[in-house]
Design an enzyme around this catalytic site. Sequence first.
Site, mmCIF file in Angstrom:
data_model
loop_
_atom_site.group_PDB
_atom_site.id
_atom_site.type_symbol
_atom_site.label_atom_id
_atom_site.label_comp_id
_atom_site.label_asym_id
_atom_site.label_seq_id
_atom_site.Cartn_x
_atom_site.Cartn_y
_atom_site.Cartn_z
ATOM 1 N N GLY A 45 0.835 -1.197 0.000
ATOM 2 C CA GLY A 45 0.000 0.000 0.000
ATOM 3 C C GLY A 45 0.866 1.241 0.000
ATOM 4 O O GLY A 45 2.017 1.202 0.457
ATOM 5 N N GLN A 50 2.960 10.076 1.193
ATOM 6 C CA GLN A 50 4.260 9.390 1.286
ATOM 7 C C GLN A 50 5.198 9.754 0.133
ATOM 8 O O GLN A 50 6.400 9.512 0.218
ATOM 9 C CB GLN A 50 4.069 7.865 1.329
ATOM 10 C CG GLN A 50 3.426 7.388 2.623
ATOM 11 C CD GLN A 50 3.298 5.881 2.649
ATOM 12 O OE1 GLN A 50 2.346 5.332 2.129
ATOM 13 N NE2 GLN A 50 4.268 5.209 3.234
ATOM 14 N N CYS A 94 5.753 0.012 7.281
ATOM 15 C CA CYS A 94 5.388 1.174 6.473
ATOM 16 C C CYS A 94 6.583 1.552 5.603
ATOM 17 O O CYS A 94 7.718 1.559 6.089
ATOM 18 C CB CYS A 94 5.033 2.337 7.398
ATOM 19 S SG CYS A 94 4.551 3.835 6.526
ATOM 20 N N LEU A 95 6.325 1.864 4.342
ATOM 21 C CA LEU A 95 7.426 2.228 3.443
ATOM 22 C C LEU A 95 8.106 3.525 3.891
ATOM 23 O O LEU A 95 9.242 3.787 3.520
ATOM 24 C CB LEU A 95 6.912 2.363 1.997
ATOM 25 C CG LEU A 95 6.435 1.052 1.353
ATOM 26 C CD1 LEU A 95 5.856 1.322 -0.029
ATOM 27 C CD2 LEU A 95 7.569 0.034 1.272
ATOM 28 N N HIS A 136 -4.618 1.483 7.404
ATOM 29 C CA HIS A 136 -3.275 2.068 7.533
ATOM 30 C C HIS A 136 -3.091 3.189 6.491
ATOM 31 O O HIS A 136 -2.595 4.271 6.825
ATOM 32 C CB HIS A 136 -2.240 0.944 7.336
ATOM 33 C CG HIS A 136 -0.814 1.375 7.292
ATOM 34 N ND1 HIS A 136 0.135 0.891 8.174
ATOM 35 C CD2 HIS A 136 -0.145 2.224 6.468
ATOM 36 C CE1 HIS A 136 1.310 1.450 7.898
ATOM 37 N NE2 HIS A 136 1.171 2.244 6.855
ATOM 38 N N GLU A 137 -3.517 2.932 5.251
ATOM 39 C CA GLU A 137 -3.320 3.930 4.191
ATOM 40 C C GLU A 137 -4.228 5.145 4.388
ATOM 41 O O GLU A 137 -3.798 6.283 4.186
ATOM 42 C CB GLU A 137 -3.559 3.308 2.807
ATOM 43 C CG GLU A 137 -2.646 2.142 2.449
ATOM 44 C CD GLU A 137 -1.168 2.411 2.682
ATOM 45 O OE1 GLU A 137 -0.729 3.569 2.576
ATOM 46 O OE2 GLU A 137 -0.435 1.456 3.006
ATOM 47 N N HIS A 140 -2.843 7.543 6.774
ATOM 48 C CA HIS A 140 -1.830 8.442 6.191
ATOM 49 C C HIS A 140 -2.468 9.743 5.706
ATOM 50 O O HIS A 140 -1.854 10.812 5.775
ATOM 51 C CB HIS A 140 -1.134 7.774 4.996
ATOM 52 C CG HIS A 140 0.050 6.926 5.358
ATOM 53 N ND1 HIS A 140 1.177 7.444 5.973
ATOM 54 C CD2 HIS A 140 0.311 5.606 5.168
ATOM 55 C CE1 HIS A 140 2.063 6.465 6.149
ATOM 56 N NE2 HIS A 140 1.568 5.341 5.675
HETATM 57 ZN ZN LIG Z 1 2.455 3.469 5.734
#
Ligand SMILES: [Zn+2]
Length: 174
Positions: A45, A50, A94-95, A136-137, A140
């Site tokens: 995701g 991000q 998380c990226l 989660h996304e 963000h």
């Molecule tokens: Zn994340």
Amino acid sequence: MKRPILIHPDPRLKKVCAPLGDLSDELRVLADDMLETMYDAPGIGLAAPQIGVLDRLIVMDCVKGENETPRPLVMFNPEIVASSDVMNVYEEGCLSIPEEYAEVKRPEAVDVRWIDRDGNEQTETFDGLWATCVQHEIDHLNGKLFIDYLGPMKRQMITRRMQKLKREQAKARA
Ligand SMILES: [Zn+2]
């Protein structure tokens, strides 16, 4: 085109993103770039903030098996319209917080409404990993990271490790 992923801490990861109006080719290109960036990372995701874009847009694909058909989802203005009372615990990463994982408790299933890549409204119930990922996304888009669910000590420890990582990356680039 692949885009660089912001690493926590970054003020852009703490912002509440603005809802999108009409879709445009520019936004579709942005969504495609995000999918490319996510698959390349690799991740399941990615949210627009991000990559430093403060729009309510997320992409995801939680299909894991190599022989399974990928299911890339592009969601403009995603919204959780219902959540299950039953909770589920998943180890999240998380990226924007590389190499850090922690257990987070969230509703086991959620109904999500969004506008798809073609401009059509969609509603779907997600459960399991998909439910965790979409929550989660969407977090963000509200400036919230998975480490915000952890205790202050653990959160500070991870943040310090990320600050160190960013210093090392900056040095490597210099
Ligand atoms: Zn994340």
